[in-house]
Design a protein around this motif. Sequence first.
Motif, PDB file in Angstrom:
ATOM      1  N   MET A 117      -6.118 -42.431  51.990  1.00 13.15           N
ATOM      2  CA  MET A 117      -6.408 -42.621  50.527  1.00 13.15           C
ATOM      3  C   MET A 117      -6.968 -41.795  49.697  1.00 13.15           C
ATOM      4  SD  MET A 117      -7.136 -46.928  51.408  1.00 13.15           S
ATOM      5  CE  MET A 117      -7.652 -46.808  49.334  1.00 13.15           C
ATOM      6  N   MET A 118      -8.528 -41.072  50.131  1.00 11.40           N
ATOM      7  CA  MET A 118      -9.403 -40.521  50.313  1.00 11.40           C
ATOM      8  C   MET A 118      -8.431 -38.920  49.823  1.00 11.40           C
ATOM      9  SD  MET A 118     -12.659 -40.389  51.896  1.00 11.40           S
ATOM     10  CE  MET A 118     -12.694 -40.551  53.548  1.00 11.40           C
ATOM     11  N   ASN A 119      -6.922 -38.848  50.290  1.00  9.24           N
ATOM     12  CA  ASN A 119      -6.648 -37.702  50.401  1.00  9.24           C
ATOM     13  C   ASN A 119      -5.763 -38.177  49.144  1.00  9.24           C
ATOM     14  OD1 ASN A 119      -7.871 -36.109  52.219  1.00  9.24           O
ATOM     15  ND2 ASN A 119      -6.352 -37.785  53.782  1.00  9.24           N
ATOM     16  N   GLY A 120      -5.547 -38.755  49.074  1.00 13.24           N
ATOM     17  CA  GLY A 120      -4.362 -39.100  47.205  1.00 13.24           C
ATOM     18  C   GLY A 120      -3.082 -39.875  47.375  1.00 13.24           C
ATOM     19  N   GLU A 121      -2.731 -40.773  48.755  1.00 15.92           N
ATOM     20  CA  GLU A 121      -1.857 -41.872  48.732  1.00 15.92           C
ATOM     21  C   GLU A 121      -2.296 -43.001  48.321  1.00 15.92           C
ATOM     22  OE1 GLU A 121      -0.630 -42.477  52.694  1.00 15.92           O
ATOM     23  OE2 GLU A 121      -0.689 -40.826  53.411  1.00 15.92           O
ATOM     24  N   ARG A 122      -1.581 -43.925  47.630  1.00 14.57           N
ATOM     25  CA  ARG A 122      -1.778 -45.033  47.105  1.00 14.57           C
ATOM     26  C   ARG A 122      -1.836 -46.056  48.338  1.00 14.57           C
ATOM     27  NH1 ARG A 122      -0.743 -46.045  42.398  1.00 14.57           N
ATOM     28  NH2 ARG A 122      -0.101 -47.806  42.587  1.00 14.57           N
ATOM     29  N   PRO A 123      -2.753 -47.393  47.962  1.00 14.33           N
ATOM     30  CA  PRO A 123      -2.605 -47.997  49.112  1.00 14.33           C
ATOM     31  C   PRO A 123      -1.703 -48.918  49.876  1.00 14.33           C
ATOM     32  CG  PRO A 123      -4.331 -48.722  47.070  1.00 14.33           C
ATOM     33  CD  PRO A 123      -3.609 -47.579  46.780  1.00 14.33           C
ATOM     34  N   PRO A 124      -1.151 -49.816  50.860  1.00 14.78           N
ATOM     35  CA  PRO A 124       0.175 -49.891  50.943  1.00 14.78           C
ATOM     36  C   PRO A 124       0.644 -51.232  50.294  1.00 14.78           C
ATOM     37  CG  PRO A 124      -1.343 -50.133  52.500  1.00 14.78           C
ATOM     38  CD  PRO A 124      -2.084 -49.268  51.885  1.00 14.78           C
ATOM     39  N   ALA A 125       0.983 -51.354  50.151  1.00 14.60           N
ATOM     40  CA  ALA A 125       1.833 -52.832  49.158  1.00 14.60           C
ATOM     41  C   ALA A 125       1.055 -54.252  50.180  1.00 14.60           C
ATOM     42  CB  ALA A 125       2.642 -52.978  48.564  1.00 14.60           C
TER      43      ALA A 125
END
Length: 388
Positions: free
Chosen positions: A251-259
């Motif tokens: 997430m800190m690298n830009g990914e969205r949190p999993p659903a």
Amino acid sequence: MDSRPQTRQVAVLVETDDSWGCSVIRGIADYSQNHGHWNLLLDPQDHDQRSALPDLWNGHGVIVRFGNRLQVDQVRKRKVPVVNVDTLFQGLPGVCDVITDDAERAQLAFHHLRDRGFEKFAYFAPPNHRYSSKRGEEFIQLVRAAGLECHEYKPGYRVGRKIGWEEQQRRVSRWLASLPRPIAIFTVDAQRGRQLAEICYMAGIRVPDQVAILAGDTDDLMCEVCTPPLSSVALAGRRIGYEAAAALDRMMNGERPPAQPIRIPPHGVISRQSTDILAIDDDTVVRALRFIQQRAFQDIVVKDILHEVPVSRRSLEIQFRRYLGRSPAEEIRRVRLDKGRELLARTDMSIGEIASACGFANGTRFGVAFRKRFGKTPLAYRKQLTRS
């Protein structure tokens, strides 16, 4: 120009006052040391000794065990990636949940108690802001789905009301007196399990003879100093911490949190004296089960049981099916495989050594039986636990 990677500032709002919290933090530290360049702010607290972010903290991400709405609001307003490691505030928008698989916890607890012959069950969780109702719901639903009754402690007061020790003892004692016996009680956590054992002792209720107690998590101190020592579900706290850190890194690298939540299954049940009983009213079955528990790892077969318990094989099969839902041979295999899974999780023994210790002829036979029971090879299971 300094080419060294940036050191990320990560706050860990997880209490260190129990074994689970310490295990989670160890898992976070494992990930940080191996994959990240993190400076960890561990369990910061406000002037009321509550877990809270300092006003001047300016970091990159938070791993938190949300305990109250004030904490939720405080953390989320920082606008940094957040990973939650408990079910009390599960499902918040924009927050990744890495949590214990409560359905699997309930399965382990139910089968541990059912395998000891119990047909009467109860769930004990006095109202408290530290845990979610989901733990109990899963267990109660599982018991009732099996066609059995599950009593629940409902004292009639809400979370937040202060109840003195003596009043709590009176309420719980009345509840215990109303329950059928013998009965198996699953408690929400080890602290409540120890509390229940103390009240049983003061009320003259024998544990485990009249009331067996299994705690929903493991706190080493609480379980070991309890009288009698408390059986408990061993949670994969270290793996939760590791996977939470990995999710935060993404997430800190830009990914969205999993659903969907990332659910981590517990290791298994640590059996101690508080459930060391067979609640079966058939002496033949009890003697056979005791023999299996004592000798399963010595390469015994059903014929050996019949030497110890002089009944016909067909009669023994029928009684085992009636009380346990499986044959004597299947019970021998179950005991061996449960021991094998425990040794995989808690020792560095080789697969061959574990196979021998559990009564299997060789590692190959152990591996085939293990995969059939648990859906993966012993090596795959151990690899899964390396981050736990």
